[in-house]
Design an enzyme around this catalytic site. Sequence first.
Site, PDB file in Angstrom:
ATOM      1  CG  HIS A  66      -0.264   0.249   2.522  1.00 28.93           C
ATOM      2  ND1 HIS A  66      -0.074   1.507   3.055  1.00 28.93           N
ATOM      3  CD2 HIS A  66       0.294  -0.615   3.409  1.00 28.93           C
ATOM      4  CE1 HIS A  66       0.553   1.392   4.226  1.00 28.93           C
ATOM      5  NE2 HIS A  66       0.789   0.123   4.451  1.00 28.93           N
ATOM      6  CB  CYS A  67       1.040   4.315  -1.720  1.00 29.51           C
ATOM      7  SG  CYS A  67      -0.557   4.537  -2.533  1.00 29.51           S
ATOM      8  CG  MET A  68       1.237   8.353   1.817  1.00 26.59           C
ATOM      9  SD  MET A  68       1.606  10.107   1.837  1.00 26.59           S
ATOM     10  CE  MET A  68       0.475  10.682   3.106  1.00 26.59           C
TER      11      MET A  68
END
Length: 471
Positions: free
Chosen positions: A27-29
């Site tokens: 995942h990213c932000m």
Amino acid sequence: MSKQIKEMARQIIQDIGGSGNVVSVTHCMTRLRFNLKDMSIPQDETIKQIAGVLGVARSGGQYQIIIGQTVNEVYDAVVAAGNLNQSAPVNEQITEDLGTKKWTWKSVGNTILNKIAGSLTPLIPMLIAASMFKMLVAVLGPTMLNVISVKSDLYQLFSLVGDAGFYFFPVAIGYTAAKQFAASPILGIFLGAIMLDPGLVKIVAAGKPFTVYGIPMHLTNYGSTVVPILLSVWIMSYVERFFNQKIPASLRTIFAPTLTIAVMLPLSLCVLGPLGGFLGEYVSKAIISFGQLGGIAAIIGVGLIGALWEILVMTGMHLVLISAMITIVAQTGHDNFIMLGSIAASMAVAGMSLGASLRIKDKQEKSLALSYFIANFIGGVTEPGLYGLAIKYRRPFLGMMIGGFAGGIYAAITHVSAYVVVPVANFMCLSGYVGGSTANLINGVISGAIALIVAAIATYMIGVEPKAKLQ
């Protein structure tokens, strides 16, 4: 971990083809990023209808599910639900897929809005907390219930806490924007801190010429601003990347950050930071020219102020209008142009939040939207609604603009005048119409009500989330 998030994770695993279809997930932000064995299995419209999912994207060989600020919790729930291996979070870079993605004006615009939303969405908890303290000051202070005095420690404490959440925007956004643009978060914070340094504030307050490496610096106060630090961190990401690539590893730790900031000083303080002010001068003068023409042009001008005011404020382009408004009131004792639109715009933000809270199906997002309405209508804080709804979902921005335009048009048609500059954006801003006739006050209040109601209806009708989620 809530039952809602666990159920959301279960549905995601099910709809992407089960854990057996997952090669890896990270995942990213804001997004879950799946590498899948068979990308044809997930049905985008089905996944968009899962409560809590904001959208999907297929990019860089990944199946990306847009979650927002709760992505960390959802990721943990997805890993647990699918019995998957955890991976380290990744940085969401603005340059991703440059070689394979076909760029259009729409895709560029979406990328820019995604980066802005990605930088602002993580700040929503801070905005909510700060707005609640400002609301307590407004409600308990002398302007309403008068429970606590201005000189009391509690009033001053709540005031400074509420103000801090908004004044130090450049520092907070310096961090979140750096994460978005794959720059050093610490340098992002540092750049934001430079903009708010007391020494720079004194220079601006003194009003005397100042230069950066001999380049004249436009005297700008960056407290509570958004656009200057966003632009600065975006450019800094390229500058920092250049020095990290060119400087030998043995010297990089010392010279890369130092040279990056050295280059960014004139860019931020002389070019990017004042950009909003430069543009605002021309935009504001163009709007003011409508008022000088009189007749239908002046009426449209007030409507435009109502529609565009919050955009001008967010970009720092409203200062010329404020200066003109104060001058007009000081000279004539009233204003029948700029203040009419700005008051309508404040009420339109509240209306947008109300309309969104009625339309959104997700319970958590619905309650947040309602809290934005309360923070705005009672506390006079528009930022949570602007950044938590208008920027995040985009569609509510149009509803807000329609409401502001409608309220401003009514005020102009009925020849309303504002007599008092009220420095709040809650319902008390309507007291600015006190000082003239009773009809003036009534029509002023009606214009605010129109802005709120029309914005609420327009936002509800236009929608907030993707259409597939609202059926």
